[in-house]
Motif scaffolding. Structure first.
Motif, PDB file in Angstrom:
ATOM      1  N   VAL A  67      21.013  37.461  44.085  1.00 11.87           N
ATOM      2  CA  VAL A  67      20.509  36.091  44.153  1.00 11.87           C
ATOM      3  C   VAL A  67      21.650  35.116  43.857  1.00 11.87           C
ATOM      4  CG1 VAL A  67      18.134  36.656  43.501  1.00 11.87           C
ATOM      5  CG2 VAL A  67      19.788  36.138  41.729  1.00 11.87           C
ATOM      6  N   PRO A  68      21.589  33.912  44.432  1.00  9.65           N
ATOM      7  CA  PRO A  68      22.614  32.916  44.126  1.00  9.65           C
ATOM      8  C   PRO A  68      22.355  32.301  42.753  1.00  9.65           C
ATOM      9  CG  PRO A  68      21.003  32.009  45.633  1.00  9.65           C
ATOM     10  CD  PRO A  68      20.632  33.452  45.427  1.00  9.65           C
ATOM     11  N   GLY A  69      23.367  31.671  42.221  1.00 11.77           N
ATOM     12  CA  GLY A  69      23.182  30.975  40.954  1.00 11.77           C
ATOM     13  C   GLY A  69      24.492  30.608  40.311  1.00 11.77           C
ATOM     14  N   ALA A  82      34.792  30.772  23.790  1.00 16.70           N
ATOM     15  CA  ALA A  82      35.190  30.098  25.023  1.00 16.70           C
ATOM     16  C   ALA A  82      34.185  30.415  26.107  1.00 16.70           C
ATOM     17  CB  ALA A  82      36.595  30.551  25.447  1.00 16.70           C
ATOM     18  N   THR A  83      34.075  29.523  27.086  1.00 17.32           N
ATOM     19  CA  THR A  83      33.150  29.753  28.190  1.00 17.32           C
ATOM     20  C   THR A  83      33.853  29.552  29.530  1.00 17.32           C
ATOM     21  OG1 THR A  83      32.378  27.459  28.189  1.00 17.32           O
ATOM     22  CG2 THR A  83      31.120  29.036  26.861  1.00 17.32           C
ATOM     23  N   ALA A  84      33.286  30.190  30.537  1.00 14.60           N
ATOM     24  CA  ALA A  84      33.728  30.034  31.924  1.00 14.60           C
ATOM     25  C   ALA A  84      32.472  30.012  32.779  1.00 14.60           C
ATOM     26  CB  ALA A  84      34.650  31.181  32.338  1.00 14.60           C
ATOM     27  N   THR A  85      32.642  29.640  34.045  1.00  8.41           N
ATOM     28  CA  THR A  85      31.521  29.539  34.968  1.00  8.41           C
ATOM     29  C   THR A  85      31.749  30.443  36.168  1.00  8.41           C
ATOM     30  OG1 THR A  85      31.134  27.242  34.327  1.00  8.41           O
ATOM     31  CG2 THR A  85      30.181  27.949  36.418  1.00  8.41           C
ATOM     32  N   ILE A  86      30.695  31.134  36.586  1.00  8.78           N
ATOM     33  CA  ILE A  86      30.728  31.898  37.850  1.00  8.78           C
ATOM     34  C   ILE A  86      29.663  31.299  38.747  1.00  8.78           C
ATOM     35  CG2 ILE A  86      30.428  34.120  38.970  1.00  8.78           C
ATOM     36  CD1 ILE A  86      31.234  35.485  36.382  1.00  8.78           C
ATOM     37  N   ASN A  87      30.096  30.794  39.909  1.00  7.52           N
ATOM     38  CA  ASN A  87      29.188  30.259  40.915  1.00  7.52           C
ATOM     39  C   ASN A  87      28.999  31.321  41.983  1.00  7.52           C
ATOM     40  OD1 ASN A  87      29.041  27.536  39.823  1.00  7.52           O
ATOM     41  ND2 ASN A  87      31.175  27.374  40.439  1.00  7.52           N
ATOM     42  N   VAL A  88      27.746  31.692  42.254  1.00  5.70           N
ATOM     43  CA  VAL A  88      27.454  32.782  43.190  1.00  5.70           C
ATOM     44  C   VAL A  88      26.672  32.243  44.373  1.00  5.70           C
ATOM     45  CG1 VAL A  88      26.341  35.030  43.494  1.00  5.70           C
ATOM     46  CG2 VAL A  88      27.362  34.426  41.291  1.00  5.70           C
ATOM     47  N   GLN A  89      27.207  32.519  45.580  1.00  4.52           N
ATOM     48  CA  GLN A  89      26.486  32.255  46.819  1.00  4.52           C
ATOM     49  C   GLN A  89      26.287  33.594  47.504  1.00  4.52           C
ATOM     50  OE1 GLN A  89      28.677  29.437  49.174  1.00  4.52           O
ATOM     51  NE2 GLN A  89      27.932  27.708  47.997  1.00  4.52           N
ATOM     52  N   VAL A  90      25.068  33.821  47.993  1.00  9.73           N
ATOM     53  CA  VAL A  90      24.754  35.059  48.687  1.00  9.73           C
ATOM     54  C   VAL A  90      24.441  34.702  50.144  1.00  9.73           C
ATOM     55  CG1 VAL A  90      23.209  37.049  48.818  1.00  9.73           C
ATOM     56  CG2 VAL A  90      23.863  36.116  46.586  1.00  9.73           C
ATOM     57  N   THR A  91      25.150  35.362  51.063  1.00 13.92           N
ATOM     58  CA  THR A  91      24.947  35.056  52.487  1.00 13.92           C
ATOM     59  C   THR A  91      24.176  36.159  53.186  1.00 13.92           C
ATOM     60  OG1 THR A  91      27.068  36.064  53.041  1.00 13.92           O
ATOM     61  CG2 THR A  91      27.039  33.690  52.630  1.00 13.92           C
TER      62      THR A  91
END
Length: 91
Positions: A67-69, A82-91
């Motif tokens: 799933v995207p998110g 510390a924090t980081a971000t992962i942006n997920v796109q599902v095609t």
């Protein structure tokens, strides 16, 4: 020590449905003199949504392609966070 950060701070992932991808994140400690130190072990890593991704104790994130998110990755080490971000796109 003045803080910590994760590199990369943002990971953009575009993957096919059901196709897993791995991405290495690294926790760095930041010092007063401007230097940094990569932490090779001992950090506690967490990801905000285990349905979308997981992360192991070395900072290796596996995105499942289900799933995207947008996920938040958190690393903690000797009182620093510390924090980081992962942006997920599902095609």
């Amino acid at each position: 020590m003045v803080g910590a950060h994760i590199e990369p701070g943002v990971v953009d992932v575009t993957t096919g449905l059901g196709v897993s991808e791995t991405h290495q994140l690294t926790l760095y400690l930041d010092y007063d003199d401007g230097s940094t130190e990569a932490i090779q072990g001992g950090a506690l890593w967490e990801v905000s949504d285990l349905l979308v991704a997981s992360i192991d104790n070395t900072g290796l994130a596996t995105v499942y392609g289900t799933v995207p998110g947008q996920l938040t990755v958190t690393a903690r080490y000797i009182g620093q966070e510390a924090t980081a971000t992962i942006n997920v796109q599902v095609t």
